[in-house]
Design a protein around this motif. Structure first.
Motif, short mmCIF file in Angstrom:
data_model
loop_
_atom_site.label_atom_id
_atom_site.label_comp_id
_atom_site.label_asym_id
_atom_site.label_seq_id
_atom_site.Cartn_x
_atom_site.Cartn_y
_atom_site.Cartn_z
N GLY A 13 -38.50 89.44 28.29
CA GLY A 13 -38.61 89.26 29.81
C GLY A 13 -37.68 90.06 30.72
N PHE A 14 -36.40 89.97 30.15
CA PHE A 14 -35.32 90.45 30.84
C PHE A 14 -35.39 92.15 30.75
N LEU A 15 -35.51 92.60 29.44
CA LEU A 15 -35.89 94.06 29.38
C LEU A 15 -36.89 94.54 30.34
N LEU A 16 -38.19 93.87 30.19
CA LEU A 16 -39.18 94.06 31.02
C LEU A 16 -38.75 94.19 32.73
N SER A 17 -38.15 93.12 33.08
CA SER A 17 -37.96 93.19 34.50
C SER A 17 -37.00 94.22 34.86
N ARG A 18 -35.94 94.25 34.24
CA ARG A 18 -34.99 95.27 34.37
C ARG A 18 -35.45 96.80 34.30
N VAL A 19 -36.06 97.15 33.35
CA VAL A 19 -36.60 98.51 32.84
C VAL A 19 -37.80 98.76 33.61
N ALA A 20 -38.72 98.17 33.25
CA ALA A 20 -40.08 98.41 33.86
C ALA A 20 -40.51 98.11 35.42
N LEU A 21 -40.09 96.80 35.46
CA LEU A 21 -40.38 96.37 36.99
C LEU A 21 -39.33 96.41 38.21
N ASP A 22 -38.26 96.96 37.42
CA ASP A 22 -36.87 97.08 38.47
C ASP A 22 -36.69 96.09 39.28
N SER A 23 -36.72 94.83 38.78
CA SER A 23 -36.60 93.57 39.68
C SER A 23 -35.72 92.55 38.88
N GLY A 24 -35.61 91.53 39.69
CA GLY A 24 -34.86 90.35 38.88
C GLY A 24 -33.52 90.02 39.59
N ASP A 25 -33.21 88.99 39.35
CA ASP A 25 -31.97 88.40 39.67
C ASP A 25 -30.91 88.43 38.52
N ASN A 47 -34.46 87.27 45.77
CA ASN A 47 -34.59 87.52 47.41
C ASN A 47 -33.31 87.79 48.07
N VAL A 48 -32.40 86.84 47.83
CA VAL A 48 -30.96 87.25 48.44
C VAL A 48 -30.37 88.81 48.01
N GLU A 49 -30.68 88.76 46.70
CA GLU A 49 -29.94 89.97 46.18
C GLU A 49 -30.81 91.27 46.70
N ILE A 50 -32.04 91.33 46.81
CA ILE A 50 -32.72 92.26 47.50
C ILE A 50 -32.39 92.51 48.89
#
Length: 178
Positions: free
Chosen positions: A85-97, A36-39
């Motif tokens: 999960g890391f790859l999914l969150s970064r590539v597909a969901l464009d999310s994550g801390d 949330n802070v990063e966003i």
């Protein structure tokens, strides 16, 4: 103080799955706050930035962090799941801390090296490390505009720090596992 630490250590050793589940829950909460802070920081720096949906952020962070609950019971599977999960969150969901997920990935690498089957642990750690670093390199090269060289430098240094951290955790886990 020493007796309290000894009691906590004894409780964790007698209930490792519960301790790992508790650790995963704390890391999940921390990663959600950090995301949330990063966003918020990205939105403040670039008003045209479109943040991912809340569901995507929660799913992405959970995909990386939740497998930590199995870090001692199924360490290699937990590392593979954290990496996916890391790859999914970064590539597909464009999310994550990026901060807490680096800590989680380091913990997963350590756990795989320390508790994984000796024949497979180095292969799984190596494949995970290459996959995560390939994504981080892609982000530095593709996602950061060339007209922001200082941002590229900061991201390249963060990439180098992650390589050093992951390799150190791999070495530490391997030494303890041996």
């Amino acid at each position: 103080m020493t007796s309290t630490v000894s009691r906590i250590r004894a409780r964790i050793q007698s209930h490792p799955v519960a301790a790992d589940a508790g650790l995963a829950a704390v890391l999940l909460g921390t990663a959600l706050v950090s995301s949330n802070v990063e966003i918020d920081n990205l939105q403040a720096a670039d008003p045209s930035y479109r943040p991912p949906s809340t569901a995507a952020v929660v799913a992405g962070v959970a995909a990386v962090v939740v497998p930590v609950a199995l870090r001692r019971r199924a360490p290699l599977s937990a590392l593979v799941a954290c990496t996916a999960g890391f790859l999914l969150s970064r590539v597909a969901l464009d999310s994550g801390d990026s901060t807490i997920t680096s800590i989680v990935m380091s913990l997963a690498v350590y756990s795989a090296a320390a508790h994984g089957r000796q024949r497979r642990r180095n292969w799984v750690c190596a494949i995970s490390l290459v996959a995560v670093m390939a994504e981080l390199v892609r982000e530095v090269i593709v996602d950061i505009p060339p007209d922001l060289p200082s941002l590229r430098l900061v991201q390249a240094l963060a990439l180098l720090l992650n390589v050093v951290l992951f390799c150190a955790m791999w070495a530490l886990g391997g030494a303890i596992g041996s």
